[in-house]
Design an enzyme around this catalytic site. Structure first.
Site, PDB file in Angstrom:
ATOM      1  N   GLU A  60       1.010  -1.194   0.114  1.00  0.00           N
ATOM      2  CA  GLU A  60      -0.399  -0.006  -0.269  1.00  0.00           C
ATOM      3  C   GLU A  60       0.911   1.055   0.303  1.00  0.00           C
ATOM      4  O   GLU A  60       1.088   2.067   0.888  1.00  0.00           O
ATOM      5  CB  GLU A  60      -0.887   0.097   1.052  1.00  0.00           C
ATOM      6  CG  GLU A  60      -1.697  -0.641   1.483  1.00  0.00           C
ATOM      7  CD  GLU A  60      -2.054  -1.290   2.621  1.00  0.00           C
ATOM      8  OE1 GLU A  60      -2.251  -0.720   4.058  1.00  0.00           O
ATOM      9  OE2 GLU A  60      -3.256  -1.856   2.981  1.00  0.00           O
ATOM     10  N   CYS A  96      -3.032  33.209  10.347  1.00  0.00           N
ATOM     11  CA  CYS A  96      -2.676  34.679  11.537  1.00  0.00           C
ATOM     12  C   CYS A  96      -1.544  33.622  12.540  1.00  0.00           C
ATOM     13  O   CYS A  96      -3.185  32.812  13.564  1.00  0.00           O
ATOM     14  CB  CYS A  96      -3.958  35.482  12.099  1.00  0.00           C
ATOM     15  SG  CYS A  96      -4.041  36.236  10.763  1.00  0.00           S
ATOM     16  N   GLU A  97      -0.521  32.515  12.616  1.00  0.00           N
ATOM     17  CA  GLU A  97      -0.512  31.460  13.031  1.00  0.00           C
ATOM     18  C   GLU A  97       1.028  31.510  13.328  1.00  0.00           C
ATOM     19  O   GLU A  97       1.917  31.619  11.756  1.00  0.00           O
ATOM     20  CB  GLU A  97      -1.182  30.379  13.090  1.00  0.00           C
ATOM     21  CG  GLU A  97      -2.441  29.751  12.616  1.00  0.00           C
ATOM     22  CD  GLU A  97      -2.766  29.211  13.657  1.00  0.00           C
ATOM     23  OE1 GLU A  97      -1.989  28.986  15.049  1.00  0.00           O
ATOM     24  OE2 GLU A  97      -4.239  29.283  14.274  1.00  0.00           O
ATOM     25  N   GLY A 123       2.207   4.734  -0.674  1.00  0.00           N
ATOM     26  CA  GLY A 123       1.728   6.012  -1.111  1.00  0.00           C
ATOM     27  C   GLY A 123       2.809   7.453  -1.287  1.00  0.00           C
ATOM     28  O   GLY A 123       3.298   8.128  -2.122  1.00  0.00           O
TER      29      GLY A 123
HETATM   30  C1  PLP Z   1      -1.748   5.812   4.703  1.00  0.00           C
HETATM   31  C2  PLP Z   1      -1.447   4.650   4.922  1.00  0.00           C
HETATM   32  C3  PLP Z   1      -0.340   3.784   3.802  1.00  0.00           C
HETATM   33  C4  PLP Z   1       0.588   4.501   2.914  1.00  0.00           C
HETATM   34  O1  PLP Z   1       1.410   5.300   4.074  1.00  0.00           O
HETATM   35  P1  PLP Z   1       2.685   5.949   2.607  1.00  0.00           P
HETATM   36  O2  PLP Z   1       3.428   6.366   4.010  1.00  0.00           O
HETATM   37  O3  PLP Z   1       1.889   7.182   2.268  1.00  0.00           O
HETATM   38  O4  PLP Z   1       3.459   5.344   1.628  1.00  0.00           O
HETATM   39  C5  PLP Z   1      -0.821   2.677   4.019  1.00  0.00           C
HETATM   40  N1  PLP Z   1      -1.525   1.666   4.137  1.00  0.00           N
HETATM   41  C6  PLP Z   1      -2.308   1.972   5.350  1.00  0.00           C
HETATM   42  C7  PLP Z   1      -3.420   1.786   5.568  1.00  0.00           C
HETATM   43  C8  PLP Z   1      -2.582   3.949   5.506  1.00  0.00           C
HETATM   44  O5  PLP Z   1      -2.539   4.678   7.023  1.00  0.00           O
END
Ligand code: PLP
Length: 427
Positions: A278, A348-349, A280
């Site tokens: 998974e 404004c932070e 990202g």
């Molecule tokens: C956020 C997330 C990812 C992706 O994480 P990255 O660091 O972007 O690779 C994969 N699996 C789950 C369950 C997540 O919550």
């Protein structure tokens, strides 16, 4: 590796000068490189060659329809955490049979939508969720495919906000309780156990925590096999880090990561197992920049400030995680003075900064800066704080570019709001 480089003294994305995009679209604007997305996806895919696998891109890192379409065209599936993300995946032409659904708080309407779409698996994070899935699937007269997300209790050694694999975190089912939950899952009438899942955190810069986590999960998988559970999916989550600094920091390469995964699943060679990943950040992080224009320079006694038109509402990572983003002048000038400056937005932070104490070319008002490595958790975490429109997003492919999300308008900012009758004076 990305495709944001200088040609002469001008910063380009692929074959397009960033300044040209600023002229056409304005600032602040997120700019993504199609070639970089493709490259990252392929490198990751190749790192797992020889092992049956499915790359379920983690939609929350960057959920733009055009980015999703790009990755789906390469064969990616999706890891989603909400019904909204499912909606995006389907709109972008994703294959529901390649979708896994993660997240600790799935509502029944979300479970129902995912069951109707026919997703690959629910990554179940609690006892209560398992029962809810069985209930909803029963109502629809279907069986829900489930993996249990096991919390392996390993320290991902990353920022505490993005560490998810410790017992004290809210995520997953503890390794001790998992076997019992699997027993329950197998007894439910509307659930089919298809796999096992873990995800220990994000921006991981060493392979050891991954290896430890997968080893724990593999150990459990062995016990489950002995119990007669037929696992088809071994989901190792995401979390591989990327280099945010131009110097130093070198997270594991996808190849090293792929090797760690292959080693960990080697004992299962005899089984008909698909490894699900998974990723990202590692796919989109370095494929995007945030382009911003300098508004003012402020030279202080103690500090210098470069005030720009992008702010923490556009890119919250520095404020939220204290994270580092390299910043480059879009027009490089070897003759310009170099100074140490904070790069801050108009909000404004005091937490509204993109960089602190950064040694930079002194870029005068009206000129452009690129905040590098902003493709992941950039736009998706943007808000309208201070009633600021969220930035436009642009995708570059070769010498062409297109707006993939127009800048929000003032009307967008108040959409859905009402001034109800009860506000009228009584009388
Ligand atoms: C956020 C997330 C990812 C992706 O994480 P990255 O660091 O972007 O690779 C994969 N699996 C789950 C369950 C997540 O919550």
């Amino acid at each position: 590796m990305h495709h944001f480089d200088y040609r002469g003294d001008e910063l380009y994305c692929e074959d397009v000068p960033l300044a040209e995009i600023a002229r056409a679209v304005g600032t602040p604007t997120y700019i993504y490189s199609h070639a970089t997305l493709e490259r990252h996806y392929r490198v990751f895919d190749e790192a797992l060659a020889g092992q049956r696998h499915l790359i379920c891109y983690s939609v929350k890192a960057n959920s733009s329809l055009a980015i999703l379409r790009t990755l789906f065209a390469l064969g990616a599936g999706a890891d989603i955490v909400s019904r909204g993300e499912l909606h995006r995946v389907l709109l972008a032409g994703g294959d529901p049979a390649k979708v896994v659904f993660s997240g600790v708080g799935k509502r029944e309407d979300e479970l129902e939508a995912a069951l109707r779409a026919g997703i690959l698996a629910f990554n179940v994070e609690s006892h209560g969720e398992l029962l809810a899935i069985d209930r909803v699937a029963g109502r629809l007269g279907v069986r829900a495919p489930v993996s249990l997300r096991v919390n392996p209790d390993v320290d991902a050694q990353t920022h505490p906000y993005i560490s998810t694999g410790l017992k004290k975190n809210k995520f997953g089912i503890s390794a001790d309780a998992a076997r019992e939950e699997y027993r329950l899952a197998r007894s439910l009438a509307h659930v089919t156990v298809v796999g096992i899942d873990c995800h220990i955190g994000s921006q991981l810069t060493r392979t050891a925590p991954f290896s430890d986590a997968i080893a724990r999960v593999a150990e459990l998988a062995r016990e489950l096999c002995a119990d007669g559970v037929e696992l088809k999916l071994l989901d190792v989550g995401g979390g591989l880090g990327i280099p945010y600094r131009d110097d130093g920091e070198a997270p594991p390469s996808p190849a090293e990561y792929g090797q760690a995964i292959r080693d960990a699943v080697a004992p299962f060679a005899g089984l008909d197992l698909t490894v699900v990943c998974e990723p990202g950040r590692v796919i989109v992080g370095n494929a995007g920049v945030l382009l911003t224009r300098v508004l003012y320079l402020k030279e202080g006694g103690e500090k210098n400030f470069t005030i720009v038109d992008a702010a923490m509402n556009d890119l919250i990572r520095p404020a939220f995680y204290d994270s580092y983003h390299a910043i480059r002048a879009v027009r490089r000038d070897a003759a310009a003075a170099v100074w140490t400056t904070d790069v801050v937005g108009p909000i404004c932070e005091t937490g509204d900064f993109l960089a602190r104490d950064r040694e930079l070319q002194c870029v005068p008002p009206g000129e452009l800066l690129a905040v590098m490595s902003a493709g992941a958790y950039g736009f998706t975490m943007a808000s309208n704080y201070n009633t600021r429109p969220r930035p436009a997003e642009v995708l570059v492919r070769g010498d062409r570019f297109a707006v993939i999300r127009r800048r929000e308008t003032l009307d967008d900012l108040v959409r859905g709001e009402e001034l109800p009758d009860l506000l009228a004076p009584r009388g």
